[in-house]
Motif scaffolding. Structure first.
Motif, PDB file in Angstrom:
ATOM      1  N   TRP A   1      77.587  -9.197  67.937  1.00  0.00           N
ATOM      2  CA  TRP A   1      77.425  -8.031  67.048  1.00  0.00           C
ATOM      3  C   TRP A   1      78.333  -8.172  65.825  1.00  0.00           C
ATOM      4  O   TRP A   1      79.490  -8.518  65.945  1.00  0.00           O
TER       5      TRP A   1
ATOM      6  N   ALA B   1      82.968  -6.992  68.686  1.00  0.00           N
ATOM      7  CA  ALA B   1      82.286  -8.208  68.267  1.00  0.00           C
ATOM      8  C   ALA B   1      82.181  -9.137  69.459  1.00  0.00           C
ATOM      9  O   ALA B   1      83.146  -9.362  70.174  1.00  0.00           O
TER      10      ALA B   1
ATOM     11  N   ALA C   1      80.872  -4.828  63.819  1.00  0.00           N
ATOM     12  CA  ALA C   1      80.131  -4.894  65.084  1.00  0.00           C
ATOM     13  C   ALA C   1      79.544  -3.535  65.438  1.00  0.00           C
ATOM     14  O   ALA C   1      78.383  -3.406  65.832  1.00  0.00           O
TER      15      ALA C   1
END
Lengths: 279, 570
Positions: B465, B564, B232
């Protein structure tokens, strides 16, 4: 087997660069070579040889073809087909050769309608044609439908003075030789005077007149010509391989340097410090 | 500590290389004592290639460094600044040793600027070290000092660039001298025709370059990551690097136009040689590289949309965007003249194809690149609003105004592109200004509407991400490699337009290397230089990686961790 990421990325990057490199190698490969100097001073050049030399300069060193076409109007410059016949009508009172010489040396004086004032003065750097080359190009342009009647004396003595290279370069050259001793070599041991004229010294027409050799040739050329005459070619209008091949070996180091120093003083009667034009 | 020791070894290696290069000229120096020498020969590869390779690698590093401050917070390794100084030293050694006469002339013109350059370099190094080591003690209330140091380092770096550019551009378009090459005005020599265009062009290009290299580094870390959090973080970093690169990249062609125009203004012959002479095919290669950059940048954005919930509604536009960019690419890469046989020319009716030849001229190419820029901006716009729905009551009007702006800009660009075929070249050149202004105006206007329109917008979901296709990371690497290669190509172009002149029209190159090589040879050199540069960058990143953990503890936040699924999107 699982390849490390760094290997994968490296292979990928190399493949990308490989494609670019391959493509660049697969397209037309054109080098830009430094132009060679042409010297016709004092030479018995025929009209055909002169026109041929002019055409080569037109297509090569002069870079005229970048803008001018013969038989095809360019976007940047006029079509030169029939220029030899048309030149006399361009400016009242000017002969064809006078108009053409003016167009080469000072192109902005007369512009053909519809074309911008973009042509450089061809006797100034970066094109920097010397007098011989200007003579040849003028003859070539006259030959395009006209009568070739231009003589070397029609080209102003001051034209092409900067042809040998940049002013900074010429001004900086210093040789440890003695020009006076070099003149003695020229007329004595070297026997150069048997074939060449150098200002008021000698009058032989066998080889080119060297009276302005320092203006129209580079020091590198002069030195190499003495050491290996055949390799440096023969001036147009003169028989090839007449100059003795061993001339360079018969001179001592001092005599060689003296002779070169003497030749570098030969800038002609109207010689001026080599000016370099800049935009 | 480990990193510093490795840095020291690396610096020692470069220093040793510089000394070796100097020593290689020593025998010749001894023989030529007391005699003025114009050139010396570098062993094995020749002086030109030696100067070329070292100058380009030095330039690559210098460009990277000047581009880095934009996202210096993300990348913590600063050791390469000293490396660049050493590369610069190596370059200087080779230049002085093997081109003494040329160097003598240049130093005669620019001697006083060498002092300025040295002082600026000292100030730059001093400021950067203060900035780098001041993370902790210049925090809190003193944070503004740290920020100022960062700004100051940018200013010093830019000033260094400007001084060095004066030397380089003087070689291309000398000014401030008389006909014999003697200095008349130092300011005239500095402020020559191409100085300011090169300054601007390089500043922008450095930002692009720094962005692509940082994004490539992030891509490498993303692909090597072992956790979602790490993925991420580096996904986000790659996005930022690419964002910075694209933002600067879309204005780069405009700076290029300006530079080209100034070259024509300085000397028509040089300009014509550059565009229509032996270098004409170079611009076809450039077009392909820029096409790759455009397509790659857009593709990365489109792939990035897949990690944004709500972006589905915009994906249907992607094929059309791709079509415009591909068409622009094709037009830009169309050569005007082709190498063909006489029979082929007769069959075709000339050296230009009756239809495709029309696409090989600047009218078509300017139109193509402007439409490609507009399309790339549109891609970015769709990405930007992918997970946002405006809640403003005037959203309909705003959207209509935006589309109208896009349409108007495209119409202006196309109109002048077509009209350009019917006017003289001197008028046509002026049209590119209108095209550029319309595109820039559209970008500004659309963003001016977009920012307030999506302020406080309803979110359709957070960006995931780290959840992006791995091939997107290879796109980032593709962009970095391509841009580095492109820099090498443009460096060759800038140098090659001088042809057989060290200083155009002033000092003729009479060395054995006076021939300007063909593009194939140049490409081989550029590839080798790019490989060496990328290897050095990898080495430096590796050095940085060794001490990464220790540095994180020392400096605190280095690269912001982006979890993330974090909704934070810059």
């Amino acid at each position: 087997m699982r390849l490390p990421i760094v290997v994968k990325i490296s292979v990928f990057a190399l493949a990308v660069m490989g494609v670019y490199t391959y493509y660049a190698n697969s397209i037309p490969q054109i080098q830009s070579k430094p132009p060679e100097e042409l010297s016709l001073e004092g030479g018995n050049v025929t009209q055909e040889q002169l026109i041929k030399a002019g055409e080569e300069i037109f297509k090569g060193k002069g870079t005229c073809e970048v803008c001018h076409r013969i038989g095809q109007a360019g976007a940047r410059a006029p079509d030169l087909a029939g220029m030899g016949a048309r030149a006399v009508k361009r400016k009242p009172g000017l002969s064809a050769k006078a108009y053409l010489i003016e167009s080469l040396l000072d192109p902005g004086v007369y512009l053909v309608e519809g074309y911008p004032n973009i042509m450089p003065k061809v006797d100034k750097p970066p094109i920097a044609l010397n007098r011989s080359e200007l003579w040849a190009v003028t003859a070539f342009l006259e030959s395009l439908g006209g009568t070739v009647d231009v003589a070397l004396d029609d080209i102003p003595k001051s034209a092409g003075a900067g042809a040998a290279g940049g002013g900074a370069q010429v001004a900086e050259l210093k040789l440890p030789g003695d020009p006076k001793a070099g003149q003695a070599v020229f007329t004595g041991k070297g026997a150069c005077v048997a074939c060449h004229k150098a200002g008021s010294i000698g009058a032989s027409p066998v080889g080119p007149d060297l009276s302005q050799i320092a203006r129209i040739q580079t020091p590198d050329y002069i030195m190499a010509k003495i050491l290996d005459p055949a390799a440096m070619g023969t001036v147009a209008g003169f028989p090839p391989k007449v100059m003795p091949q061993t001339i360079g070996q018969t001179l001592t180091a001092k005599e060689y340097v003296d002779l070169v120093s003497f030749l570098l003083t030969l800038k002609g009667s109207s010689a001026t410090p080599a000016p370099q034009g800049k935009k | 500590m480990v990193t510093r020791q490795r840095d020291a070894r690396f610096h020692f290696f470069l220093f040793a290389a510089a000394i070796l290069a100097l020593l290689s000229a020593a025998p010749a120096l001894a023989q030529e004592a007391g005699k003025e020498v114009a050139y010396r020969a570098f062993p094995l590869i020749g002086s030109r290639l030696a100067v070329w390779a070292v100058a380009q690698i030095h330039l690559n590093f210098a460009a990277f460094i000047l581009g880095v401050p934009v996202f210096a917070v993300i990348i913590e390794i600063m050791g390469w600044r000293t490396s660049t100084a050493l590369l610069g030293g190596l370059f200087l050694f080779i230049l002085v040793g093997f081109y003494p006469k040329f160097w003598s002339y240049m130093s005669g013109i620019f001697y006083s600027t060498f002092w300025v350059y040295g002082i600026l370099f000292f100030l730059e190094t001093f400021t950067v070290y203060l900035w780098y080591y001041g993370w902790e003690w210049l925090s809190g209330a003193k944070k503004w000092i740290h920020v100022c140091l960062g700004v100051l380092s940018n200013l010093f770096g830019t000033a260094i660039l400007f001084v060095a550019n004066a030397w380089v551009t003087f070689m291309v378009s000398p000014g401030g001298i008389d006909e014999a090459g003697n200095l008349k005005s130092l300011w005239g020599a500095i402020n020559n025709f191409t100085w300011m265009p090169i300054n601007i062009h390089r500043i922008i290009a450095n930002i692009v370059f720094g962005g692509t290299i940082a994004a490539a580094y992030a891509a490498f870390r993303f692909l090597s990551a072992s956790s979602d959090e790490e993925r991420a973080r580096y996904d986000w970093m790659g996005y930022i690097g690419n964002f910075v690169a694209i933002s600067a990249f879309i204005v780069l062609p405009f700076a290029g136009y300006w530079l080209g125009r100034e070259i024509y203004a300085f000397n028509q012959t040089m300009g014509i040689t550059m565009m229509g002479g032996f270098l004409s095919w170079l611009w076809i290669i450039q077009a392909i590289l820029i096409g790759v950059l455009f397509i790659g940048s857009n593709y990365y954005l489109w792939l990035g949309m897949e990690r944004i919930p709500g972006s589905e509604r915009y994906r249907k536009y992607i094929p059309y965007l791709l079509m415009v960019i591909a068409a622009g690419f094709i037009v830009w890469a169309t050569p005007r003249s082709m190498v063909i046989t006489l029979q082929e020319a007769r069959a075709m009716g000339g050296t230009h194809h009756p239809l495709l030849g029309l696409l090989g001229v600047m009218s078509a190419k300017n139109t193509a690149v402007n439409l490609m820029i507009l399309t790339t901006f549109l891609s970015f716009l769709l990405y930007r609003r992918a997970n946002r729905i405006s809640t403003k009551p005037w959203v309909g009007t705003g959207m209509a105004a935006q589309w109208a702006t896009f349409g108007l800009a495209a119409a202006v660009v196309t109109f002048f592109g077509v009209y350009g075929y019917f006017v003289e070249s001197i008028v046509r050149i002026g049209f590119s200004v209108y095209q550029v202004l319309s595109v820039l105006g559209a970008i500004v206007l659309v963003m001016a509407i977009d920012i307030p329109m999506f302020r406080g917008a309803r979110s359709t979901g957070t960006i995931r991400w780290g959840q992006i296709a791995p091939r997107s990371q290879y796109i980032l690497i593709l962009l970095a490699v391509t841009f580095t290669w492109l820099m090498g190509l443009m460096g060759f172009a800038r140098s090659a337009i001088r042809q057989h002149w060290h200083v155009y029209g002033v000092i003729r190159d009479t060395s054995p290397d006076a021939v300007t090589p063909a593009l194939g040879y140049a490409a081989n050199v550029i590839t080798l230089v790019t490989i060496v540069f990328l290897l050095l960058v990898m080495f430096i990143f590796w050095l940085g990686g060794l001490g990464e953990k220790g540095k994180e503890k020392t400096h605190g936040a280095v690269a912001p961790a982006v979890a993330a699924g974090s909704g934070d999107r810059k």
